[in-house]
Design an enzyme around this catalytic site. Structure first.
Site, PDB file in Angstrom:
ATOM      1  N   LYS A 194       0.831  -1.215   0.000  1.00 29.84           N
ATOM      2  CA  LYS A 194       0.000   0.000   0.000  1.00 29.84           C
ATOM      3  C   LYS A 194       0.859   1.257   0.000  1.00 29.84           C
ATOM      4  O   LYS A 194       0.645   2.169  -0.798  1.00 29.84           O
ATOM      5  CB  LYS A 194      -0.926   0.013   1.232  1.00 29.84           C
ATOM      6  CG  LYS A 194      -1.970  -1.057   1.258  1.00 29.84           C
ATOM      7  CD  LYS A 194      -2.899  -0.905   2.446  1.00 29.84           C
ATOM      8  CE  LYS A 194      -2.165  -0.944   3.764  1.00 29.84           C
ATOM      9  NZ  LYS A 194      -1.429  -2.189   4.018  1.00 29.84           N
ATOM     10  N   GLU A 225       1.780   7.102  11.062  1.00 31.53           N
ATOM     11  CA  GLU A 225       2.955   6.740  10.262  1.00 31.53           C
ATOM     12  C   GLU A 225       4.138   6.400  11.164  1.00 31.53           C
ATOM     13  O   GLU A 225       4.292   6.969  12.237  1.00 31.53           O
ATOM     14  CB  GLU A 225       3.362   7.933   9.389  1.00 31.53           C
ATOM     15  CG  GLU A 225       2.499   8.131   8.172  1.00 31.53           C
ATOM     16  CD  GLU A 225       2.849   7.163   7.077  1.00 31.53           C
ATOM     17  OE1 GLU A 225       3.810   7.395   6.341  1.00 31.53           O
ATOM     18  OE2 GLU A 225       2.159   6.140   6.974  1.00 31.53           O
ATOM     19  N   ARG A 226       4.978   5.507  10.686  1.00 30.55           N
ATOM     20  CA  ARG A 226       6.261   5.291  11.353  1.00 30.55           C
ATOM     21  C   ARG A 226       7.149   6.506  11.070  1.00 30.55           C
ATOM     22  O   ARG A 226       7.103   7.079   9.982  1.00 30.55           O
ATOM     23  CB  ARG A 226       6.935   4.020  10.832  1.00 30.55           C
ATOM     24  CG  ARG A 226       6.116   2.755  11.076  1.00 30.55           C
ATOM     25  CD  ARG A 226       6.690   1.575  10.304  1.00 30.55           C
ATOM     26  NE  ARG A 226       5.866   0.382  10.458  1.00 30.55           N
ATOM     27  CZ  ARG A 226       4.789   0.097   9.736  1.00 30.55           C
ATOM     28  NH1 ARG A 226       4.410   0.942   8.781  1.00 30.55           N
ATOM     29  NH2 ARG A 226       4.102  -0.993   9.942  1.00 30.55           N
TER      30      ARG A 226
END
Length: 465
Positions: free
Chosen positions: A158, A184-185
């Site tokens: 993705k 998000e990382r």
């Protein structure tokens, strides 16, 4: 700001605090409260559980948080800066820069909670938004001013796909791009910022992040903050806006965490009882008006590859195009791992797209569907037991499966293959030639990771030489 309306923290439980206000009006739901400490801590009012008491979510906790701390009501919801100075910057939910650059300074601010545009003022414009990715443009085209979702479980591509769309679309795109990272990382945020700067597209892009390590309240509200900035460019600057969100499931997940912290009884599969309305409050703000188009592409994580999960089904209902990523395709090395039979677009109808495009998409999908039906027979009896017509269908379908793969610019360093941007016209021409049987004698592997079928002729000429 009303400095007189001050309360005291009387209870702390996880990321939730109870605050007692002795006199004066209680803060409203969604009001921003600030502690009288240095640095200040932001609390958003979430509920009013008793007389003189408000319950709030701590958005930026620090060691200063303690019982008895004085808290001031600002009298307004969280506000974020809006203006052209945001372009090229990376921001957090409060509109503070997190890219190591200069602070924004004094700017006009707007509330992150705004009503959607009324239906009477919306504009529907059924034109195709070209991505340069063959499988998407052919079988599930994205509508300009529409919402497209990239659905898939963990590790099926993705984020790579949305990064490739940023590369392809932002470079060609004439409007403003806004990237919203929900959950998000930190690594992904830093890599994306660096890639966009190197590609030279950062000057027309705003990036807003509520990262994985931040409180659930931040992850729940960062999408609203990003849309307030996007609405400024659409409504006041009259520019088209491309909103990219990764990942909308993290928004739902944050809402579930918030709901649990507030003690609400969970609904189906443990999700919050307010899932439908919370998602609608965010999604319905993404629309087009006479002032400008707002197009959105959203990555949607599907827990355990279960497309009946409430988070996935509620998101489906808001989208004009759904691009479904398949773990089976990914395991076969067919990237992008788009499932052509599960993906769909409301735009793919006669009149909305050209007659040629509609016919090609229908014929390719029919060929792949016939192959899917024949797979059980092939597994039991072998390919040789099929009729000549069925064998030709299988050969063509396998060629299409490999033709719909594509080398990406965003993974050039890892794949060692140069990326391809394939215009829709070239995709349609290539599909016509495959369907006509022109390449009936070519091995299906020759179609893997190419741009157009013209590359087959180039390879053939090179081999002959």
């Amino acid at each position: 700001m009303d400095r007189g309306n001050v309360g005291h923290i009387i209870a702390i439980e996880g990321g939730v605090v109870d605050i007692r206000f002795q006199d004066g009006a209680l803060p409203s739901i969604a009001s921003r409260l600030m502690t009288l400490t240095d640095p200040q801590i932001t609390i958003e009012v979430a509920s009013l559980p008793g007389k003189g008491i408000v319950r709030g979510l701590v958005l930026d906790p620090n060691p200063e948080l303690r019982l008895g701390l004085r808290v001031r009501d600002t009298g307004a919801p969280i506000r974020v800066p809006v203006g052209d100075a945001l372009l090229g910057r990376m921001l957090n939910i409060f509109g503070e820069t997190i890219d190591g650059g200069e602070p924004l300074g004094d700017m006009r601010r707007q509330s992150i909670l705004r009503d959607p545009v009324p239906l009477s003022k919306r504009r529907v414009d059924s034109t195709l938004f070209e991505t340069g990715i063959k499988a998407i443009d052919l079988l599930s085209p994205i509508e300009r001013g529409g919402k497209a979702g990239l659905f898939g479980g963990a590790g099926v591509g993705k984020t790579v796909l949305i990064t490739e769309m940023i590369h392809n679309m932002v470079a060609e795109y004439d409007g403003v791009s806004l990237f919203c990272g929900i959950g998000e990382r930190c690594r992904e945020a830093e890599e994306l910022y660096r890639d966009m700067r190197e590609a030279g597209v950062l000057d027309n892009t705003v990036m807003v992040f509520g990262q994985m390590n931040e409180s659930p309240g931040v992850r729940f509200r960062v999408g609203h903050a990003a849309l307030t900035m996007a609405e400024y460019f659409r409504d006041e600057r009259r520019r088209d806006v491309l909103v990219l969100i990764d990942n909308i499931f993290r928004f739902v997940q944050a809402g579930s965490e918030v709901s649990g912290l507030l003690g609400r009884i969970p609904s189906r599969v443990g999700y919050q009882p307010t899932l439908g309305t919370e998602l609608a409050d965010l999604e319905e703000r993404i629309c087009s008006t006479d002032r400008g188009a707002m197009t959105s592409i959203q990555a949607v994580y599907v827990p355990a590859d279960d497309f009946t999960d409430p988070a996935a089904t509620h998101t489906f209902s808001h989208l004009s195009a759904s691009i479904v990523l398949s773990r089976k395709k990914a395991s076969e090395g067919l990237y992008p791992a788009i499932d052509p039979l599960q993906s769909f677009s409301k735009l793919l109808t006669p009149g909305a797209v050209s007659e040629r495009h509609y016919r090609m998409a229908r014929d390719v999908r029919n060929t792949l569907a016939e192959y899917e039906d024949l797979k059980d027979i092939i597994a039991m009896l072998g390919l040789e037991e099929l009729s000549e017509k069925d064998r030709a269908t299988v050969r063509q379908a396998r060629q299409f499966e490999r033709f719909l793969t594509q080398p990406f610019y965003s993974v050039e360093a890892m794949s060692g293959t140069g990326g391809r941007f394939v215009p829709l016209e070239d995709t349609l021409s290539s599909c016509e030639r495959i369907l006509s049987g022109e390449f009936a004698d070519r091995d299906e592997g020759d179609f893997y990771m190419i741009g157009t079928v013209d590359e087959l002729e180039t390879e053939g000429t090179a081999d002959a030489a």
